[in-house]
Scaffold this motif. Structure first.
Motif, PDB file in Angstrom:
ATOM      1  N   ARG A 148       0.837  -1.196   0.000  1.00 18.97           N
ATOM      2  CA  ARG A 148       0.000   0.000   0.000  1.00 18.97           C
ATOM      3  C   ARG A 148       0.867   1.239   0.000  1.00 18.97           C
ATOM      4  N   GLU A 149       0.784   2.011  -1.087  1.00 16.54           N
ATOM      5  CA  GLU A 149       1.519   3.265  -1.201  1.00 16.54           C
ATOM      6  C   GLU A 149       0.802   4.345  -0.400  1.00 16.54           C
ATOM      7  N   LEU A 150       1.567   5.089   0.421  1.00 14.64           N
ATOM      8  CA  LEU A 150       0.961   6.048   1.341  1.00 14.64           C
ATOM      9  C   LEU A 150       1.296   7.499   1.034  1.00 14.64           C
ATOM     10  N   SER A 151       2.503   7.785   0.561  1.00 15.34           N
ATOM     11  CA  SER A 151       2.932   9.180   0.484  1.00 15.34           C
ATOM     12  C   SER A 151       2.637   9.816  -0.868  1.00 15.34           C
ATOM     13  N   HIS A 152       2.965   9.146  -1.962  1.00 22.57           N
ATOM     14  CA  HIS A 152       2.689   9.636  -3.306  1.00 22.57           C
ATOM     15  C   HIS A 152       2.189   8.474  -4.149  1.00 22.57           C
ATOM     16  N   TYR A 153       1.583   8.784  -5.300  1.00 24.06           N
ATOM     17  CA  TYR A 153       1.102   7.767  -6.228  1.00 24.06           C
ATOM     18  C   TYR A 153       0.248   6.721  -5.511  1.00 24.06           C
ATOM     19  N   PRO A 154      -0.783   7.135  -4.719  1.00 24.96           N
ATOM     20  CA  PRO A 154      -1.501   6.189  -3.862  1.00 24.96           C
ATOM     21  C   PRO A 154      -2.163   5.070  -4.651  1.00 24.96           C
ATOM     22  N   GLY A 155      -2.084   3.883  -4.093  1.00 19.49           N
ATOM     23  CA  GLY A 155      -2.680   2.713  -4.716  1.00 19.49           C
ATOM     24  C   GLY A 155      -2.293   1.473  -3.950  1.00 19.49           C
ATOM     25  N   THR A 156      -2.929   0.358  -4.308  1.00 19.52           N
ATOM     26  CA  THR A 156      -2.663  -0.919  -3.654  1.00 19.52           C
ATOM     27  C   THR A 156      -2.251  -1.931  -4.711  1.00 19.52           C
ATOM     28  N   TRP A 157      -1.159  -2.634  -4.427  1.00 24.41           N
ATOM     29  CA  TRP A 157      -0.622  -3.647  -5.335  1.00 24.41           C
ATOM     30  C   TRP A 157      -0.787  -5.015  -4.674  1.00 24.41           C
ATOM     31  N   TYR A 158      -1.304  -5.982  -5.432  1.00 26.87           N
ATOM     32  CA  TYR A 158      -1.485  -7.351  -4.940  1.00 26.87           C
ATOM     33  C   TYR A 158      -0.605  -8.276  -5.768  1.00 26.87           C
ATOM     34  N   GLU A 159       0.302  -8.965  -5.105  1.00 27.06           N
ATOM     35  CA  GLU A 159       1.238  -9.837  -5.815  1.00 27.06           C
ATOM     36  C   GLU A 159       1.021 -11.290  -5.427  1.00 27.06           C
ATOM     37  N   LEU A 160       0.764 -12.136  -6.418  1.00 26.45           N
ATOM     38  CA  LEU A 160       0.719 -13.582  -6.244  1.00 26.45           C
ATOM     39  C   LEU A 160       2.026 -14.166  -6.768  1.00 26.45           C
ATOM     40  N   SER A 161       2.622 -15.086  -6.018  1.00 30.03           N
ATOM     41  CA  SER A 161       3.910 -15.641  -6.442  1.00 30.03           C
ATOM     42  C   SER A 161       3.970 -17.139  -6.178  1.00 30.03           C
ATOM     43  N   ALA A 162       4.795 -17.802  -6.944  1.00 32.17           N
ATOM     44  CA  ALA A 162       5.051 -19.225  -6.757  1.00 32.17           C
ATOM     45  C   ALA A 162       6.482 -19.507  -7.196  1.00 32.17           C
ATOM     46  N   GLY A 163       7.119 -20.462  -6.522  1.00 28.38           N
ATOM     47  CA  GLY A 163       8.501 -20.789  -6.874  1.00 28.38           C
ATOM     48  C   GLY A 163       8.901 -22.154  -6.362  1.00 28.38           C
ATOM     49  N   ARG A 164       9.906 -22.715  -6.982  1.00 32.23           N
ATOM     50  CA  ARG A 164      10.400 -24.021  -6.554  1.00 32.23           C
ATOM     51  C   ARG A 164      11.883 -24.107  -6.818  1.00 32.23           C
ATOM     52  N   ASP A 165      12.613 -24.689  -5.858  1.00 35.69           N
ATOM     53  CA  ASP A 165      14.055 -24.895  -5.971  1.00 35.69           C
ATOM     54  C   ASP A 165      14.342 -26.352  -6.306  1.00 35.69           C
ATOM     55  N   PHE A 166      15.362 -26.560  -7.150  1.00 32.93           N
ATOM     56  CA  PHE A 166      15.787 -27.899  -7.546  1.00 32.93           C
ATOM     57  C   PHE A 166      17.291 -28.013  -7.347  1.00 32.93           C
ATOM     58  N   GLY A 167      17.716 -29.021  -6.600  1.00 31.71           N
ATOM     59  CA  GLY A 167      19.141 -29.260  -6.444  1.00 31.71           C
ATOM     60  C   GLY A 167      19.737 -29.811  -7.732  1.00 31.71           C
ATOM     61  N   LEU A 168      20.880 -29.271  -8.148  1.00 34.08           N
ATOM     62  CA  LEU A 168      21.563 -29.730  -9.355  1.00 34.08           C
ATOM     63  C   LEU A 168      22.762 -30.589  -8.968  1.00 34.08           C
ATOM     64  N   PRO A 169      23.156 -31.500  -9.836  1.00 33.49           N
ATOM     65  CA  PRO A 169      24.226 -32.435  -9.477  1.00 33.49           C
ATOM     66  C   PRO A 169      25.631 -31.874  -9.654  1.00 33.49           C
ATOM     67  N   TRP A 170      25.746 -30.560  -9.923  1.00 34.64           N
ATOM     68  CA  TRP A 170      27.066 -29.977 -10.157  1.00 34.64           C
ATOM     69  C   TRP A 170      27.339 -28.876  -9.151  1.00 34.64           C
ATOM     70  N   TYR A 171      28.450 -28.924  -8.490  1.00 31.36           N
ATOM     71  CA  TYR A 171      28.971 -27.844  -7.647  1.00 31.36           C
ATOM     72  C   TYR A 171      27.984 -27.395  -6.561  1.00 31.36           C
ATOM     73  N   LYS A 172      27.103 -28.290  -6.118  1.00 31.53           N
ATOM     74  CA  LYS A 172      26.092 -27.968  -5.103  1.00 31.53           C
ATOM     75  C   LYS A 172      25.192 -26.805  -5.538  1.00 31.53           C
ATOM     76  N   ALA A 173      24.975 -26.693  -6.836  1.00 34.58           N
ATOM     77  CA  ALA A 173      24.180 -25.602  -7.388  1.00 34.58           C
ATOM     78  C   ALA A 173      22.691 -25.869  -7.200  1.00 34.58           C
ATOM     79  N   THR A 174      21.902 -24.788  -7.244  1.00 35.36           N
ATOM     80  CA  THR A 174      20.454 -24.857  -7.103  1.00 35.36           C
ATOM     81  C   THR A 174      19.788 -24.067  -8.223  1.00 35.36           C
ATOM     82  N   LEU A 175      18.812 -24.706  -8.872  1.00 34.66           N
ATOM     83  CA  LEU A 175      17.998 -24.036  -9.880  1.00 34.66           C
ATOM     84  C   LEU A 175      16.716 -23.556  -9.220  1.00 34.66           C
ATOM     85  N   SER A 176      16.416 -22.266  -9.348  1.00 35.27           N
ATOM     86  CA  SER A 176      15.196 -21.682  -8.787  1.00 35.27           C
ATOM     87  C   SER A 176      14.318 -21.160  -9.918  1.00 35.27           C
TER      88      SER A 176
END
Length: 264
Positions: A148-176
């Motif tokens: 919720r923006e309060l000082s200037h440019y008033p408005g409300t932003w709604y963010e939906l998100s999803a994510g998943r991490d996968f371990g990779l077999p090289w150098y202990k790397a992770t794919l996100s």
């Protein structure tokens, strides 16, 4: 006491109160942590809007956290800013908040505020609150965050998100892999007008962003992360709004780069 100062005082009490509720970790067992990160990206994209054009941006960030409370300082350095043809540090953001991860069903609550110090336009201040949880069967993390923006440019932003991490077999790397969508309910027809009616404010789904990152640990403290994103508008009205607000006049943006982090 001014309105902005009252906001800071109220948020301070909220964060402090939630910090006191974190009874699951004793102070003598906890240690502060810090993270220093530098992103080098092909474009600066904020909530679907391209805020650079044909230039590399460098974005340093510092986060310090302790017992769930955290503060972050972030900046944007445009190496060839549109309109000036010079390098320019044009934004500094200060974020503070608290994450409480003892809610039922493995949910976490994140609350706080963001102060945007902007070059050439009025500064901005938002409050935010978000809930997130990880599905135990799929490993996918789902989240809903409201800004919720309060000082200037008033408005409300709604963010939906999803994510998943996968371990990779090289150098202990992770794919996100990640996806996020934003709905904007603006109260400011000057900043975010309805393309169909300039006398009205924009209200609707704005953009969807897809992302992929590969995090590679380097030693004990460093991590190198190549990353790539694609952001695109979700309606004809959003096309027009994002094009008008983007420095490159595009409603979709493909960008990426690499970050280097030092954490302890």
């Amino acid at each position: 006491m001014g309105g902005a100062r009252r906001i800071w005082v109220v948020l301070g009490f909220v964060v402090f109160g939630l910090w006191l509720l974190a009874g699951g970790v004793r102070a003598e067992e906890a240690k502060p942590s810090a993270d220093f990160t530098v992103d080098v990206l092909s474009q600066y994209v904020w909530r679907g809007f391209g805020l650079s054009d044909d230039s590399v941006v460098i974005q340093p960030s510092m986060t310090v956290s302790y017992l769930g409370a955290y503060v972050n300082l972030w900046g944007n350095y445009d190496t060839d800013e549109k309109g000036s043809d010079d390098a320019n540090w044009n934004e500094t953001d200060f974020t503070f908040g608290y994450t409480y991860d003892k809610l039922p069903y493995g949910m976490s609550l994140d609350v706080g505020g963001i102060y945007y110090a902007l070059d050439g336009i009025d500064d901005s201040f938002e409050l935010f609150a978000g809930l997130s949880a990880t599905c135990p069967k799929t490993g996918i993390n789902f989240g809903l965050t409201i800004y919720r923006e309060l000082s200037h440019y008033p408005g409300t932003w709604y963010e939906l998100s999803a994510g998943r991490d996968f371990g990779l077999p090289w150098y202990k790397a992770t794919l996100s892999l990640s996806a996020s969508a934003m709905y904007l309910d603006s109260d400011d027809k000057g900043a975010y007008p309805d393309p169909d009616d300039p006398n009205d404010e924009f209200s609707g789904w704005l953009y969807l962003q897809l992302g992929a990152e590969v995090s590679v640990p380097v030693g004990r403290y460093f991590t190198v992360t190549p990353k790539v994103y694609y952001s695109f508008s979700l309606s004809d009205d959003a096309d027009d709004l994002i094009e008008d607000g983007s420095w490159d006049n595009h409603h979709d943006h493909f960008f990426g780069g690499v970050s280097v982090s030092f954490s302890f």
